[in-house]
Design a protein around this motif. Structure first.
Motif, PDB file in Angstrom:
ATOM      1  N   VAL A  41      13.260  -7.771 -11.112  1.00  0.00           N
ATOM      2  CA  VAL A  41      13.745  -6.404 -11.292  1.00  0.00           C
ATOM      3  C   VAL A  41      13.401  -5.622 -10.026  1.00  0.00           C
ATOM      4  N   PRO A  42      14.387  -5.085  -9.315  1.00  0.00           N
ATOM      5  CA  PRO A  42      14.126  -4.437  -8.029  1.00  0.00           C
ATOM      6  C   PRO A  42      13.049  -3.359  -8.092  1.00  0.00           C
ATOM      7  N   GLU A  43      13.068  -2.527  -9.135  1.00  0.00           N
ATOM      8  CA  GLU A  43      12.073  -1.458  -9.246  1.00  0.00           C
ATOM      9  C   GLU A  43      10.663  -2.021  -9.378  1.00  0.00           C
ATOM     10  N   GLU A  44      10.530  -3.158 -10.063  1.00  0.00           N
ATOM     11  CA  GLU A  44       9.211  -3.765 -10.239  1.00  0.00           C
ATOM     12  C   GLU A  44       8.735  -4.426  -8.946  1.00  0.00           C
ATOM     13  N   ILE A  45       9.659  -5.003  -8.189  1.00  0.00           N
ATOM     14  CA  ILE A  45       9.300  -5.567  -6.883  1.00  0.00           C
ATOM     15  C   ILE A  45       8.797  -4.463  -5.954  1.00  0.00           C
ATOM     16  N   TYR A  46       9.532  -3.372  -5.897  1.00  0.00           N
ATOM     17  CA  TYR A  46       9.122  -2.253  -5.041  1.00  0.00           C
ATOM     18  C   TYR A  46       7.748  -1.735  -5.453  1.00  0.00           C
ATOM     19  N   SER A  47       7.555  -1.519  -6.748  1.00  0.00           N
ATOM     20  CA  SER A  47       6.273  -1.000  -7.230  1.00  0.00           C
ATOM     21  C   SER A  47       5.124  -1.946  -6.886  1.00  0.00           C
ATOM     22  N   LYS A  48       5.352  -3.230  -7.078  1.00  0.00           N
ATOM     23  CA  LYS A  48       4.310  -4.229  -6.809  1.00  0.00           C
ATOM     24  C   LYS A  48       3.895  -4.216  -5.337  1.00  0.00           C
ATOM     25  N   ILE A  49       4.877  -4.249  -4.436  1.00  0.00           N
ATOM     26  CA  ILE A  49       4.572  -4.394  -3.013  1.00  0.00           C
ATOM     27  C   ILE A  49       4.189  -3.078  -2.356  1.00  0.00           C
ATOM     28  N   VAL A  50       4.912  -2.010  -2.645  1.00  0.00           N
ATOM     29  CA  VAL A  50       4.689  -0.749  -1.944  1.00  0.00           C
ATOM     30  C   VAL A  50       3.634   0.112  -2.643  1.00  0.00           C
ATOM     31  N   GLU A  51       3.734   0.241  -3.951  1.00  0.00           N
ATOM     32  CA  GLU A  51       2.825   1.139  -4.670  1.00  0.00           C
ATOM     33  C   GLU A  51       1.499   0.483  -5.028  1.00  0.00           C
ATOM     34  N   ARG A  52       1.507  -0.818  -5.263  1.00  0.00           N
ATOM     35  CA  ARG A  52       0.279  -1.508  -5.669  1.00  0.00           C
ATOM     36  C   ARG A  52      -0.288  -2.380  -4.552  1.00  0.00           C
ATOM     37  N   ASN A  53       0.289  -2.290  -3.359  1.00  0.00           N
ATOM     38  CA  ASN A  53      -0.246  -2.996  -2.183  1.00  0.00           C
ATOM     39  C   ASN A  53      -0.410  -4.494  -2.399  1.00  0.00           C
ATOM     40  N   ARG A  54       0.586  -5.081  -3.060  1.00  0.00           N
ATOM     41  CA  ARG A  54       0.586  -6.520  -3.257  1.00  0.00           C
ATOM     42  C   ARG A  54       1.523  -7.171  -2.264  1.00  0.00           C
ATOM     43  N   GLY A  55       1.650  -8.485  -2.378  1.00  0.00           N
ATOM     44  CA  GLY A  55       2.640  -9.222  -1.628  1.00  0.00           C
ATOM     45  C   GLY A  55       3.584  -9.896  -2.602  1.00  0.00           C
ATOM     46  N   GLY A  56       4.076 -11.070  -2.225  1.00  0.00           N
ATOM     47  CA  GLY A  56       4.966 -11.804  -3.108  1.00  0.00           C
ATOM     48  C   GLY A  56       5.529 -13.009  -2.395  1.00  0.00           C
ATOM     49  N   TYR A  57       6.347 -13.784  -3.138  1.00  0.00           N
ATOM     50  CA  TYR A  57       6.998 -14.889  -2.455  1.00  0.00           C
ATOM     51  C   TYR A  57       8.426 -14.497  -2.096  1.00  0.00           C
ATOM     52  N   CYS A  58       9.270 -15.465  -1.696  1.00  0.00           N
ATOM     53  CA  CYS A  58      10.472 -15.138  -0.916  1.00  0.00           C
ATOM     54  C   CYS A  58      11.365 -14.080  -1.536  1.00  0.00           C
ATOM     55  N   TYR A  59      11.639 -14.169  -2.849  1.00  0.00           N
ATOM     56  CA  TYR A  59      12.551 -13.210  -3.460  1.00  0.00           C
ATOM     57  C   TYR A  59      11.984 -11.789  -3.395  1.00  0.00           C
ATOM     58  N   GLU A  60      10.681 -11.679  -3.494  1.00  0.00           N
ATOM     59  CA  GLU A  60      10.051 -10.365  -3.513  1.00  0.00           C
ATOM     60  C   GLU A  60       9.959  -9.750  -2.119  1.00  0.00           C
ATOM     61  N   VAL A  61       9.397 -10.493  -1.168  1.00  0.00           N
ATOM     62  CA  VAL A  61       9.218  -9.906   0.169  1.00  0.00           C
ATOM     63  C   VAL A  61      10.552  -9.740   0.892  1.00  0.00           C
ATOM     64  N   ASN A  62      11.481 -10.679   0.700  1.00  0.00           N
ATOM     65  CA  ASN A  62      12.811 -10.489   1.272  1.00  0.00           C
ATOM     66  C   ASN A  62      13.587  -9.435   0.493  1.00  0.00           C
ATOM     67  N   GLY A  63      13.310  -9.337  -0.806  1.00  0.00           N
ATOM     68  CA  GLY A  63      13.975  -8.332  -1.619  1.00  0.00           C
ATOM     69  C   GLY A  63      13.631  -6.919  -1.189  1.00  0.00           C
ATOM     70  N   VAL A  64      12.355  -6.634  -0.968  1.00  0.00           N
ATOM     71  CA  VAL A  64      11.976  -5.280  -0.557  1.00  0.00           C
ATOM     72  C   VAL A  64      12.461  -4.998   0.866  1.00  0.00           C
ATOM     73  N   PHE A  65      12.516  -6.027   1.700  1.00  0.00           N
ATOM     74  CA  PHE A  65      13.071  -5.859   3.043  1.00  0.00           C
ATOM     75  C   PHE A  65      14.549  -5.501   2.957  1.00  0.00           C
ATOM     76  N   ALA A  66      15.271  -6.146   2.041  1.00  0.00           N
ATOM     77  CA  ALA A  66      16.690  -5.840   1.845  1.00  0.00           C
ATOM     78  C   ALA A  66      16.891  -4.412   1.355  1.00  0.00           C
ATOM     79  N   MET A  67      15.975  -3.920   0.524  1.00  0.00           N
ATOM     80  CA  MET A  67      16.054  -2.523   0.085  1.00  0.00           C
ATOM     81  C   MET A  67      15.984  -1.584   1.288  1.00  0.00           C
ATOM     82  N   ALA A  68      15.097  -1.904   2.236  1.00  0.00           N
ATOM     83  CA  ALA A  68      14.962  -1.069   3.433  1.00  0.00           C
ATOM     84  C   ALA A  68      16.214  -1.165   4.305  1.00  0.00           C
TER      85      ALA A  68
END
Length: 256
Positions: A55-82
């Motif tokens: 879920v895009p909103e959950e990926i953003y919250s995890k990485i940006v708001e909660r200072n986490r990382g992730g694997y390919c779908y997540e880190v590439n996903g938030v990059f795609a949002m930018a």
């Protein structure tokens, strides 16, 4: 790739991006490098028995708001949002990882961004083997030096790109892909496999990678490796030391 809660300013703060902002290659390159240096590749959620959310909103919250990382779908996903927020054209591609001893399905996700009719491979989610800057799809059969790593990209007559890296004088296959456009939903089955299948490396072991200006930090299970200018130092950790390293070196906690 959009998320209703996405804030470009907050994303730039998370990755410590301080340069000029424009839908151009300089911004693309700087943004990719900044994210690699600040957002770790990690599978802590999978190790906790969770299926990674796409879920895009959950990926953003995890990485940006909660200072986490992730694997390919997540880190590439938030990059795609930018990229979307900047107005940079891109599409997702499905890639076949080739670092396994047997042939695998196309479970990896990468991004092809287009700027001024030039196509650039962007990938922030291939762990310790990944590229550190965008690679132009026209740079075929040449050595592409990125800091202390060297990559090459080739193209088969069937239209399959092959990405390789050089190590100890030997070229290593990383993954292959073509330019067929993938929708976000197309990665749901691969994500479920990576999150749950017993043969998945993400299920089998804790994996955390953070790029540094001169190398990378890698935690694989209880093995911590620090790579600096192609020289590696490796140490085996106790369970308590793993938790301490996660917090000290990667700004992460063992439990999400």
């Amino acid at each position: 790739m959009k998320a209703e809660n996405f804030s470009l300013q907050a994303y730039f703060s998370r990755i410590d991006f301080q340069g000029s902002i424009s839908p151009d290659f300089a911004t693309l390159k700087a943004m990719m490098r900044c994210q690699l240096l600040r957002v770790p590749f990690e599978n802590i959620d999978v190790q906790a028995g969770k299926v990674v959310s796409l879920v895009p909103e959950e990926i953003y919250s995890k990485i940006v708001e909660r200072n986490r990382g992730g694997y390919c779908y997540e880190v590439n996903g938030v990059f795609a949002m930018a990229l979307d927020a900047l107005g940079i054209s891109y599409h997702f591609v499905a890639a076949r990882p080739m670092t396994y001893p047997v042939r695998r399905p196309k479970t990896h996700m990468a991004i092809v961004a287009t700027i001024a009719d030039e196509q650039w491979l962007c990938d922030l989610g291939f762990g310790s083997y990944g590229i550190r800057e965008p690679i132009n799809l026209k740079w075929l059969d040449r050595d592409v030096r990125q800091d202390f790593d060297t990559f090459t990209l080739s193209l088969s007559p069937e239209g399959e790109y092959l990405l390789q890296s050089l190590g100890n004088g030997v070229w290593r296959n990383l993954y292959e892909f073509n330019l067929c456009r993938q929708e976000w939903v197309d990665f749901e089955p691969a994500n479920y496999l990576n999150s749950t299948h017993p043969d998945s490396i993400f299920v089998q072991s804790l994996i955390v990678v953070l790029q540094t200006p001169g190398g990378k930090l890698v935690l694989n299970g209880d093995c911590f490796k620090s790579v600096m200018q192609e020289r590696a130092e490796e140490v085996t950790l106790s369970r308590e030391e793993v938790s301490a390293i996660l917090e000290e070196k990667f700004s992460l906690r063992h439990q999400p």
